[in-house]
Design an enzyme around this catalytic site. Structure first.
Site, PDB file in Angstrom:
ATOM      1  N   ASP A 141       8.247   0.131   3.309  1.00 50.65           N
ATOM      2  CA  ASP A 141       7.438   0.002   2.101  1.00 50.65           C
ATOM      3  C   ASP A 141       7.583   1.285   1.290  1.00 50.65           C
ATOM      4  OD1 ASP A 141       4.931  -0.399   0.388  1.00 50.65           O
ATOM      5  OD2 ASP A 141       4.720  -2.091   1.755  1.00 50.65           O
ATOM      6  N   HIS A 155       0.733   1.548  -2.408  1.00 50.55           N
ATOM      7  CA  HIS A 155       0.999   0.281  -1.730  1.00 50.55           C
ATOM      8  C   HIS A 155       1.295   0.505  -0.242  1.00 50.55           C
ATOM      9  CE1 HIS A 155       3.156  -3.498  -0.717  1.00 50.55           C
ATOM     10  NE2 HIS A 155       2.448  -4.041  -1.699  1.00 50.55           N
ATOM     11  N   SER A 199       0.986  -9.156   0.400  1.00 50.28           N
ATOM     12  CA  SER A 199       1.227  -7.796   0.899  1.00 50.28           C
ATOM     13  C   SER A 199       0.080  -7.296   1.752  1.00 50.28           C
ATOM     14  CB  SER A 199       1.426  -6.820  -0.270  1.00 50.28           C
ATOM     15  OG  SER A 199       2.693  -6.943  -0.849  1.00 50.28           O
TER      16      SER A 199
END
Length: 308
Positions: A71, A105, A284
């Site tokens: 990620d 994120h 996600s």
């Protein structure tokens, strides 16, 4: 491609069986993590969650289990993550350097997997241990620059191979291609490599977990739909499919990913950069719930599992 001090826990009666108790951690924001323990606190359906307190009565994670977070980079010095970071931290494949660049994120995803649980502060992680840094280890495999898509396939090919070679048991992937039917064979080969050679010292072969994507419709979205990926769709706080979630016959499972209706608290709460916490939604956010649960399972089944 889109993107240590021990504390006494609270104990409550399990409404399903009065002879059992469930572990409720003392993390200050745990009460807002409906996705772990839904009491209707956000207007949702009580028990529309992953029954995490019940699972924590059995185990809360183990340091031998390594989850590679493929990620953005993880904020490895976040107060609620640093105790559970893999000692070598990971690698930045986007820039081909050992220097990890934290992103919101990647940090949010990592917190769901293994934020330090029961340390009085912040949020809990699914496999975050009991507050003394004894949770699942987080390996940061950075393939994105923060908040930026990548036009280069090499980070996504190199990261799973490197993670497998460095002992990761689970590859956590909250990213997908938004164009149906488009894939890179090198990425699929890298998934196969992780599944064959990952697992570290605790499992014969690795497990690759992918979010299903946020298309809101069916379709062959790669790498999520690939046979080597364990794909995760998203549900909201009423246990219904989230409006944005991709769905199809290739989806393996659904997990809480949040679904904003009239309050941000209906999304998933986790860690973010600069030592903060924030809500977010998407497959996600659902995906790391599954990676965390897999890590919890491995904590009690070390050496007894062959990845398929």
């Amino acid at each position: 491609i889109t993107n240590g001090v021990s504390h006494s826990p609270q104990i409550k009666k399990n409404p399903d069986n009065d002879t059992f108790t469930t572990f409720l951690p003392d993390d200050s924001l745990f009460g807002m993590q409906w996705h772990y323990h839904n009491t209707g606190q956000t207007g949702g359906t009580p028990d529309a969650d992953i029954d995490l307190p019940e699972a924590w009565e059995i185990t809360k994670g183990d340091t031998n289990v390594i989850v590679a977070v493929v990620d953005e980079g993880i904020e490895y010095y976040h107060p609620d993550l640093m105790a559970n970071m893999w000692p070598s931290l990971g690698y930045n494949f986007a820039d081909d350097t050992a220097a990890i660049v934290p992103g919101d994120h990647g940090t949010h995803v990592a917190g769901t997997v293994a934020a330090n649980t029961n340390n009085t502060a912040g949020v809990s992680g699914v496999a975050g241990g009991s507050g003394v840094g004894n949770g699942t280890r987080l390996m940061s495999c950075q393939v994105f620059e923060p908040h930026s898509p990548s036009a280069n396939n090499l980070p996504f090919i190199n990261a799973p191979i490197w993670a497998a070679d460095h002992g990761a048991a689970i590859s956590q992937n909250s990213w997908w291609s938004s164009t149906p039917g488009v894939y890179n064979q090198g990425m699929l080969d890298a998934i196969d490599y992780f599944n064959a050679y990952g697992g570290g010292t605790i499992m014969d072969g690795g497990l690759t977990v992918f979010c299903a994507g946020n298309s809101g419709k069916p379709g062959l979205y790669y790498p999520c739909c690939y046979s080597g990926a364990f794909s995760v769709a998203s549900t909201g706080h009423t246990d219904r499919k989230a409006s944005y979630s991709t769905y199809d016959t290739w989806v393996e499972i659904a997990a809480p990913g949040g679904d904003y209706i009239n309050s941000v608290t209906q999304e998933v709460l986790s860690t973010e950069t600069e030592g903060t916490y924030n809500y977010n939604q998407g497959t996600s956010m659902a995906c790391p719930h599954v990676s965390g649960v897999a890590a919890v399972i491995l904590a009690i089944a070390q050496g007894n599992i062959r990845a398929q």
